[in-house]
Motif scaffolding. Structure first.
Motif, short mmCIF file in Angstrom:
data_model
loop_
_atom_site.label_atom_id
_atom_site.label_comp_id
_atom_site.label_asym_id
_atom_site.label_seq_id
_atom_site.Cartn_x
_atom_site.Cartn_y
_atom_site.Cartn_z
N LEU A 185 32.96 41.40 39.48
CA LEU A 185 32.64 40.04 39.09
C LEU A 185 31.98 39.26 40.22
CD1 LEU A 185 35.67 39.04 36.84
CD2 LEU A 185 33.47 40.03 36.21
N LYS A 186 32.40 39.48 41.46
CA LYS A 186 31.74 38.81 42.58
C LYS A 186 30.30 39.28 42.71
CE LYS A 186 35.68 37.68 45.56
NZ LYS A 186 36.29 37.87 46.91
N THR A 187 30.08 40.57 42.52
CA THR A 187 28.72 41.10 42.60
C THR A 187 27.88 40.59 41.44
OG1 THR A 187 29.56 43.09 43.70
CG2 THR A 187 27.34 43.19 42.77
N ILE A 210 39.50 40.49 31.75
CA ILE A 210 38.96 40.70 33.09
C ILE A 210 40.05 40.51 34.15
CG2 ILE A 210 36.70 39.92 32.30
CD1 ILE A 210 37.17 37.29 33.82
N LEU A 211 39.80 41.01 35.34
CA LEU A 211 40.70 40.81 36.49
C LEU A 211 42.14 41.17 36.15
CD1 LEU A 211 39.15 37.40 37.60
CD2 LEU A 211 38.89 39.58 38.81
N SER A 212 42.32 42.26 35.44
CA SER A 212 43.66 42.61 34.94
C SER A 212 44.64 42.97 36.05
CB SER A 212 43.55 43.78 33.95
OG SER A 212 42.93 44.90 34.57
N GLN A 213 44.16 43.29 37.24
CA GLN A 213 45.05 43.64 38.34
C GLN A 213 45.45 42.44 39.19
OE1 GLN A 213 46.29 46.87 38.62
NE2 GLN A 213 45.22 46.93 36.65
N GLN A 214 44.80 41.29 39.00
CA GLN A 214 45.07 40.13 39.84
C GLN A 214 45.58 38.92 39.06
OE1 GLN A 214 41.88 41.61 39.93
NE2 GLN A 214 42.31 42.91 41.68
N ASP A 267 46.89 36.88 35.34
CA ASP A 267 47.48 37.06 34.03
C ASP A 267 46.42 36.78 32.97
OD1 ASP A 267 47.22 34.31 34.00
OD2 ASP A 267 49.35 33.88 34.00
N SER A 268 46.74 37.08 31.71
CA SER A 268 45.74 36.99 30.64
C SER A 268 45.27 35.55 30.42
CB SER A 268 46.30 37.56 29.34
OG SER A 268 47.48 36.89 28.95
N GLU A 269 46.16 34.56 30.57
CA GLU A 269 45.78 33.17 30.34
C GLU A 269 44.81 32.67 31.41
OE1 GLU A 269 47.81 28.85 29.19
OE2 GLU A 269 49.06 30.58 29.69
N GLY A 270 45.12 32.98 32.66
CA GLY A 270 44.22 32.58 33.75
C GLY A 270 42.90 33.32 33.67
N ALA A 271 42.96 34.64 33.39
CA ALA A 271 41.74 35.43 33.28
C ALA A 271 40.85 34.93 32.16
CB ALA A 271 42.10 36.90 33.08
N ASP A 272 41.47 34.44 31.08
CA ASP A 272 40.69 33.97 29.94
C ASP A 272 39.87 32.73 30.30
OD1 ASP A 272 40.03 34.30 27.11
OD2 ASP A 272 41.02 32.37 26.84
#
Length: 413
Positions: free
Chosen positions: A157-159, A179-183, A185-190
């Protein structure tokens, strides 16, 4: 006789180790070995370099005369092929053997590449080194406008965000459902997903690449996905995590999960006089104990300092690594630290969510101790929160840090 310190790696852990050694031993010999030819630079800034927000000069970690003034023998463009521990020698790709008294393995990690049928060498780009960044800049300068990004982690995503600064048409293929499933949670990623989508980034979820397509001249023309659909593109970028650069280490060096080097609290390996630090190791987790791999710049620099101090005879114990990631997409800032997802057993979270304002704040606790957080939109208190990880945080302090009079939601796991 002066002691000879050999350091494999010229990035965060290696350079900070060299500094720590030289602070304590002004007479010892220091040799730094690197596959790259450049002076030490910040890998954290490679995407900013691609976007045009910084240049090569500002990426440098130390002045141009650093190696000379610190009396460091810098062996550039040479790969370590083997460590002969019994004879205390490092064997280079040139055939040269370098003897050591103490050795630091700070060889870092390399992007993990997944095999894609019909992919040819050079079809798939990654982001780790200055060379990788230059390759992407060349694509942009050649007028190639469409990119298919495989993976939706931090590097991808940064790239993608850096490429978007140049007006590229970006499609991101995501195997998981957010997205960003390793960092995050689903609500923040959304929230981050919607912001990226609103700025023209296209996402395809629950899919993966099945083969690379080429035009009549052999150039990349697209990626066929596992559902039969095709993403037309001029080049491909992949961000699927990293693997440690440890293929050359002796069998006697204890490893975790077959690849990462195991170290103790003083960054010592299981072999006498061999230390390790940075992205090639699994070190103590400061919050939860055990060993984990956090391939992050701050952890690498601190581990390098600890290793260097111990190599030079100053016993210093490492308190442990912490997870912390920061990002910025199209003006929206986000930071997560510790166990921000609340994935550890027995955790509960205090959450304030305002998705319509692109704001989300989450504190994760275990037994009254702060163990993680996510900040999206307002991130000014991230430094304070990092300092408080592992410590008790009162409800009053939560309110103060939230800059808000009411906690909107409390969820308990």
């Amino acid at each position: 006789m002066n002691k000879h310190y050999v350091i494999i790696g010229n990035s965060a852990a290696g350079i900070f180790a060299a500094d720590a050694i030289r602070e304590r031993d002004q007479e010892g010999l220091i040799t730094v070995i690197s596959e790259e030819t450049q002076d030490a630079y910040s890998r954290c800034l490679t995407t900013y370099y691609v976007s045009g927000y910084t240049d090569r000069e500002r990426m440098m970690l130390r002045p141009s005369d650093y190696y000379e003034t610190q009396s460091i023998n810098f062996l550039r463009g040479l790969k370590v092929t083997k460590i002969d521990a019994p004879s205390k020698q490092v064997i280079l790709s040139s055939g040269v053997r370098v003897s050591y008294d103490t050795l630091l393995i700070a060889s870092g990690a390399s992007p993990r590449l997944m095999d894609i049928p019909d992919a040819k060498p050079g079809d798939v780009h990654v982001m780790r080194t200055m060379k990788d960044a230059d390759a992407l800049i060349k694509k942009i300068s050649n007028g190639q406008k469409r990119v298919c990004v495989l993976g939706a982690g931090l590097v991808s995503l940064k790239t993608a965000s850096a490429l978007a600064e140049h007006g590229l048409d970006i499609t991101i293929v995501v195997t998981s459902q957010h997205i960003l499933s390793q960092q995050f949670d689903s609500e923040g990623a959304d929230i981050l997903y919607r912001h990226l989508k609103n700025n023209g980034v296209r996402f395809l979820f629950g899919l993966s690449a099945s083969r690379v397509l080429h035009d009549s001249l052999g150039a990349v023309s697209g990626v066929e996905l596992n559902d039969g659909s095709v993403v037309s593109c001029d080049f491909i970028f992949m961000g699927k995590g990293v693997n440690p650069n440890t293929s050359f280490i002796p069998e006697d060096v204890a490893r975790i999960q077959s690849d990462w080097i195991e170290v103790d609290d003083h960054m010592k390996t299981s072999v006498p006089d061999i230390y390790a630090a940075g992205d090639c190791v699994m070190a103590k987790d400061k919050l939860f104990g055990g060993s984990r791999s956090y391939a992050l710049w701050p952890n690498a620099t601190e581990q390098g300092q600890i290793a260097g101090a111990n190599m030079a005879g100053s016993p210093v114990a490492y308190e442990g690594a912490l997870s912390m990631n920061s990002l910025q997409f199209f003006g929206l800032h986000a930071i997560c630290g510790g166990d921000g997802r609340g994935s550890e057993a027995g955790s509960f979270a205090v959450i304030l969510s305002e998705p319509e304002r692109n704001q989300y704040r989450k504190f994760v606790f275990q037994n009254r101790k702060l163990t993680g957080f996510i900040l999206i939109g307002k991130t000014k208190n991230a430094g304070v929160l990092m300092q408080r990880l592992g410590k008790e945080l009162s409800p009053e302090e939560c309110h103060s840090l939230l800059d808000h009079g009411v906690i909107a939601e409390i969820s308990v796991k």
